[in-house]
Enzyme design. Structure first.
Site, PDB file in Angstrom:
ATOM      1  N   SER A 150       0.827  -1.198   0.000  1.00 16.36           N
ATOM      2  CA  SER A 150       0.000   0.000   0.000  1.00 16.36           C
ATOM      3  C   SER A 150       0.870   1.261   0.000  1.00 16.36           C
ATOM      4  O   SER A 150       1.632   1.485  -0.920  1.00 16.36           O
ATOM      5  CB  SER A 150      -0.966  -0.026   1.186  1.00 16.36           C
ATOM      6  OG  SER A 150      -1.929   0.987   1.072  1.00 16.36           O
ATOM      7  N   ASP A 303      -2.686   6.601  -3.561  1.00 16.92           N
ATOM      8  CA  ASP A 303      -1.477   5.956  -3.061  1.00 16.92           C
ATOM      9  C   ASP A 303      -1.114   4.822  -4.016  1.00 16.92           C
ATOM     10  O   ASP A 303      -1.844   4.552  -4.978  1.00 16.92           O
ATOM     11  CB  ASP A 303      -1.662   5.501  -1.613  1.00 16.92           C
ATOM     12  CG  ASP A 303      -2.648   4.356  -1.457  1.00 16.92           C
ATOM     13  OD1 ASP A 303      -3.498   4.170  -2.345  1.00 16.92           O
ATOM     14  OD2 ASP A 303      -2.566   3.644  -0.437  1.00 16.92           O
ATOM     15  N   ASP A 307      -5.942   2.346  -3.063  1.00 18.36           N
ATOM     16  CA  ASP A 307      -7.082   2.160  -2.168  1.00 18.36           C
ATOM     17  C   ASP A 307      -7.344   3.418  -1.339  1.00 18.36           C
ATOM     18  O   ASP A 307      -8.321   3.474  -0.596  1.00 18.36           O
ATOM     19  CB  ASP A 307      -6.912   0.926  -1.278  1.00 18.36           C
ATOM     20  CG  ASP A 307      -5.766   1.014  -0.289  1.00 18.36           C
ATOM     21  OD1 ASP A 307      -4.923   1.925  -0.424  1.00 18.36           O
ATOM     22  OD2 ASP A 307      -5.691   0.153   0.610  1.00 18.36           O
TER      23      ASP A 307
END
Length: 549
Positions: A150, A303, A307
């Protein structure tokens, strides 16, 4: 673990590691005689925690690598097989982003799970994380695996797990994570990577399934909306978001944004930003520079796994020329859009936010006769709220389509925000104007975050323990009521941290990050006017910085 045990563990790891790069890396550590480095790599293993695994890419049990991922895949497979009904074959969807080794980790996982007799489908391209949650929910699969770190620092990778069933498409929570961790430990103790049965008998996610995601996103928009096109700058921060957002915008008749050229191509090295998190200072500097040069109205950023979404509005009072909206301000804008729409149509539902968020949705819910729920931080909790209409957490995570994507989705949130901005522009207004309209009705809920990055997660725990052992009696000259988060929220599962309540609706939440070596403090004030709230927040922020020193 003593020296001999570390050496033995490292040699055993070397013997099964299929990756020449990490074998050479671990051999070099052994040859160097660096005891501390060896202990860091082999003295523990990356724990299966928040939604799965996350850590530095490298050699050893305390790094993300093919051996560790292979063990995780086999453990997940054993868990799914044990939970399957008689005669049922578990099914798994796998995706990967552009981080180092993401594709390799995904392929290893697919081959191991297929080798266990599990039905596997895998995306054949870089994919945004929300597409995994979507696939599990809408295809009725047993589980989903997304290989991503992430927004973590560039040296990291990770492994996020979703389960099907009653909350299909949501991230794992207890007891599933504990049970999966136990299965992984069994594999690690008994089986080498070479001994894991592997098969290439897995399929590619069909294009129709991807098409369905884009079809559904169009239903989130207002069919009769009047829009004034804006000049928008977009960056995926070297991640995978652009290919997906580009199609989403095109299919819904939005103009293509201006791209931040240096950051549009997926790149695991993240050459322009070592911390590819839109919340980090400096992460959007190139986007702001591009926006200034183009005279843009709006900056939008995802990002690296798309998400999360950040947005900044042109503002001459800001040093950069653009004011980033806080995660809570974006959450309020989106929550208001959903809530007022549901109030008009009598669809009902629940607005949810994490305990680290502002609490403003409670006021919105009262005005619109909806329910409101606070959850622990993390979308594994937010997305599980029954009859969820909209959910968010202040760390730029938003769920605008919980029926189909029970997780944060930075793509659909970006689409809805762009439509909202262009709807407002058609009447000569901006997102900042809309915030003012909402806040005049519910009060000025202002928030800030003060974080310190430490050298390790253990150092974060030690700093947290020190604050708990000697909590402040006053903060910013105000009496402090200090409680553990567990005491403050007795109906929620245990989570470490403190809640400090001050006079005049001021609040501080202190908690360790679940994924990074960070101690985070979330500040909230509520003022009758913007000026009053700004002054309160500035004073509280300064006091908390002193508290953390």
């Amino acid at each position: 673990m003593n020296h001999e045990a570390l050496i033995a563990a490292a040699e055993a790891w070397l013997a099964q590691d299929p990756d020449a790069e990490t074998r050479a890396e671990l051999r070099a550590v052994l040859d160097s005689g660096d005891e501390a480095e060896l202990a860091d790599r082999m003295g523990s293993r990356i724990g299966f925690g928040t939604a799965g695994l996350r850590g530095l890419v490298g050699a050893g049990s305390n790094r993300m690598n093919r051996v560790l991922v292979g063990q995780a895949a086999a453990g997940i497979g054993n868990y799914l097989l044990a939970k399957a009904a008689p005669g049922e074959t578990p099914s798994v969807v796998i995706g990967f982003d552009a981080r180092k080794n993401s594709r390799v980790f995904a392929q290893d996982s697919a081959e191991i799970l297929a080798g266990m007799g599990i039905t596997v489908v895998m995306y054949d391209r870089f994919v945004a994380t929300p597409l995994i949650s979507f696939a599990v929910r809408c295809q009725g699969l047993s589980a989903g695996i997304m290989v991503t770190a992430s927004h973590n620092p560039r040296g990291d990778n990770g492994y996020k797990v979703y389960l099907g069933g009653a909350n299909g498409g949501s991230q794992i929570v207890e007891p599933s994570d504990v049970e999966i961790a136990a299965e992984i430990a069994k594999v690690a103790a008994t089986t080498t990577f070479a001994q894991l049965t592997k098969s290439t008998n897995y399929a590619t996610v069909p294009e129709q399934a991807i098409d369905y995601y884009f079809e559904l996103t169009g239903r989130l928009l207002h069919p009769d909306a009047v829009r004034q096109p804006l000049k928008i700058v977009y960056t995926p921060l070297h991640g995978v978001g652009w290919a997906w957002l580009q199609r989403m915008l095109a299919e819904n008749n939005f103009a293509e944004p201006i791209l931040v050229a240096e950051q549009v191509v997926p790149d695991p090295a993240f050459p322009t930003t070592p911390f590819p998190n839109p919340e980090e200072d400096g992460a959007l500097d190139l986007a702001f520079a591009t926006a200034r040069s183009q005279g843009a109205d709006l900056v939008v950023a995802n990002d690296p796994d798309a998400d999360r979404v950040a947005i900044a509005v042109r503002d001459s009072a800001s040093a950069s020329g653009y004011r980033p909206l806080t995660g809570d301000e974006i959450g309020l804008l989106l929550g208001w859009e959903v809530a007022t729409s549901r109030a008009l149509t009598s669809r009902g539902g629940t607005l949810a936010e994490s305990i680290a968020s502002s609490g403003a949705l409670a006021a919105v819910a009262r005005l619109t006769n909806l329910k409101h729920v606070e959850t622990l931080t993390g979308f594994k909790w937010v997305a599980r709220v029954p009859n969820l209409a909209f959910g968010y957490e202040e760390a730029l995570g938003y769920c605008v389509d919980p029926e189909h994507v029970p997780d944060k989705d930075g793509l659909t949130a970006a689409l809805v925000l762009i439509e909202l901005a262009e709807n407002l522009a058609a009447s000569g207004r901006t997102l900042l104007d809309q915030l003012e309209v909402i806040q005049r009705q519910i009060g000025y809920f202002l928030t800030a975050q003060v974080s310190i990055r430490l050298e390790s997660i253990s150092a974060v725990k030690a700093r947290m323990a020190a604050i708990e052992a000697a909590p402040p009696a006053t903060v910013a000259g105000l009496s402090a009521q200090v409680r553990s988060i567990a005491e403050a929220y007795p109906d929620l599962p245990f989570t470490p941290g403190l809640r400090i309540d001050l006079e005049a609706d001021r609040r501080i939440l202190i908690r360790p990050s679940g994924t990074e070596a960070k101690l985070k403090c979330y500040l909230r004030v509520i003022g009758a006017t913007r000026a009053e709230a700004d002054a309160q927040l500035a004073g509280l922020t300064a006091a908390v910085r002193e508290l953390l020193v």
